[in-house]
Design a protein around this motif. Sequence first.
Motif, short mmCIF file in Angstrom:
data_model
loop_
_atom_site.label_atom_id
_atom_site.label_comp_id
_atom_site.label_asym_id
_atom_site.label_seq_id
_atom_site.Cartn_x
_atom_site.Cartn_y
_atom_site.Cartn_z
N ILE A 146 0.84 -1.20 0.00
CA ILE A 146 0.00 0.00 0.00
C ILE A 146 0.87 1.25 0.00
O ILE A 146 0.59 2.23 -0.70
CB ILE A 146 -0.96 0.00 1.20
N ALA A 147 1.96 1.23 0.78
CA ALA A 147 2.88 2.37 0.79
C ALA A 147 3.48 2.59 -0.60
O ALA A 147 3.67 3.73 -1.04
CB ALA A 147 3.98 2.14 1.82
N GLY A 148 3.77 1.48 -1.30
CA GLY A 148 4.28 1.59 -2.66
C GLY A 148 3.25 2.17 -3.61
O GLY A 148 3.56 3.02 -4.45
N LEU A 149 2.00 1.73 -3.47
CA LEU A 149 0.93 2.28 -4.29
C LEU A 149 0.72 3.76 -4.01
O LEU A 149 0.50 4.56 -4.94
CB LEU A 149 -0.38 1.52 -4.01
N ILE A 169 8.77 -8.89 1.37
CA ILE A 169 8.42 -8.45 0.03
C ILE A 169 7.56 -9.53 -0.64
O ILE A 169 7.92 -10.71 -0.64
CB ILE A 169 9.68 -8.18 -0.81
N SER A 170 6.45 -9.12 -1.21
CA SER A 170 5.58 -10.07 -1.90
C SER A 170 6.32 -10.69 -3.08
O SER A 170 7.02 -10.02 -3.83
CB SER A 170 4.32 -9.35 -2.39
N ASN A 177 6.85 -4.20 -9.35
CA ASN A 177 7.23 -2.80 -9.55
C ASN A 177 6.81 -1.88 -8.41
O ASN A 177 6.97 -0.66 -8.52
CB ASN A 177 6.63 -2.29 -10.86
N TYR A 178 6.31 -2.45 -7.35
CA TYR A 178 5.75 -1.60 -6.28
C TYR A 178 6.82 -0.82 -5.51
O TYR A 178 6.50 0.19 -4.88
CB TYR A 178 4.94 -2.45 -5.30
N PHE A 179 8.06 -1.28 -5.58
CA PHE A 179 9.12 -0.59 -4.85
C PHE A 179 10.19 -0.05 -5.79
O PHE A 179 11.36 0.04 -5.42
CB PHE A 179 9.75 -1.54 -3.82
#
Length: 284
Positions: A146-149, A169-170, A177-179
């Motif tokens: 969520i923080a990445g989004l 990390i998922s 690409n979230y991070f």
Amino acid sequence: MFNKASSSTTEQIKNQSKKLKLEISERVRVLCLHGYRQNGDSFKSKLGSLRKQVSKYADFVFISAPHVAEQLDKPEENGSNMIVEKDQLSWWFNSEDGKTFKATNRNAVAYKFEESVRFVENIWMAEGPFQGLLGFSQGACFVGLIAGLAKMHMTKIRPNFVILSSGFISGSLAHVNYFDEPIEIPSLHIFGESDDIVTPQMSKALAKHFEHCEILTHPGGHYFPATAVQKPIYLNFFQDRLQDYLEEKELSRMKAEGLLKFEVSDNSDISENNFPDAEDSDES
């Protein structure tokens, strides 16, 4: 960044900031996301000690994931949690059949993940305002995502800080690409040195994506610690987050009343050290 402002304005903000430190009448609100095969009620019970420790500075709201997990009839042999949860829930699933979740799965699916994002968004908007997110295990992984989004402006959720216990990390392909960009909000990362479900290396890998991170370790396994040993860390963290919130709120009020002559960026540091042309205070 700050543009030019008069010394009288900056002194006014400094004096109000000091007053806020002495007159704390509010708390930050934290939305809490439980782990896999847990639920909001059980997670609230597990965090009873933490809630008591920081009750002066934070209120915690616990919610339950919208998806039912494959139920266990007996506890997993992990040596740290030998209680079978009722109402075993999940934020998403990453097995090939879309029925279970495991932190170590790689190149995996993210079945029902988007539904959970919308679910948390709705609660964030309807029951807020909230200032922070807290998660444990799968919930901590979710908080990180969520923080990445939020960093990419792809969600309505805008946390000012996060707490991640036994995070990782998922391994789902949808999340690769979230991070891509570092997360700049304050974060506290907590993990057990003997955790064999989410290893310390997994939690450290997640923490590396947060620029302003604090790491708290404990000698135990897969659980959220809240003993006298951790209490000073929690108190300091939540004191700082409440002060950040109160200062931001005061700046917003002063801007609305036309008392400020400069603009403040969303993530500006509004501590006293960043006020231009302001004299050092003699108060400690």
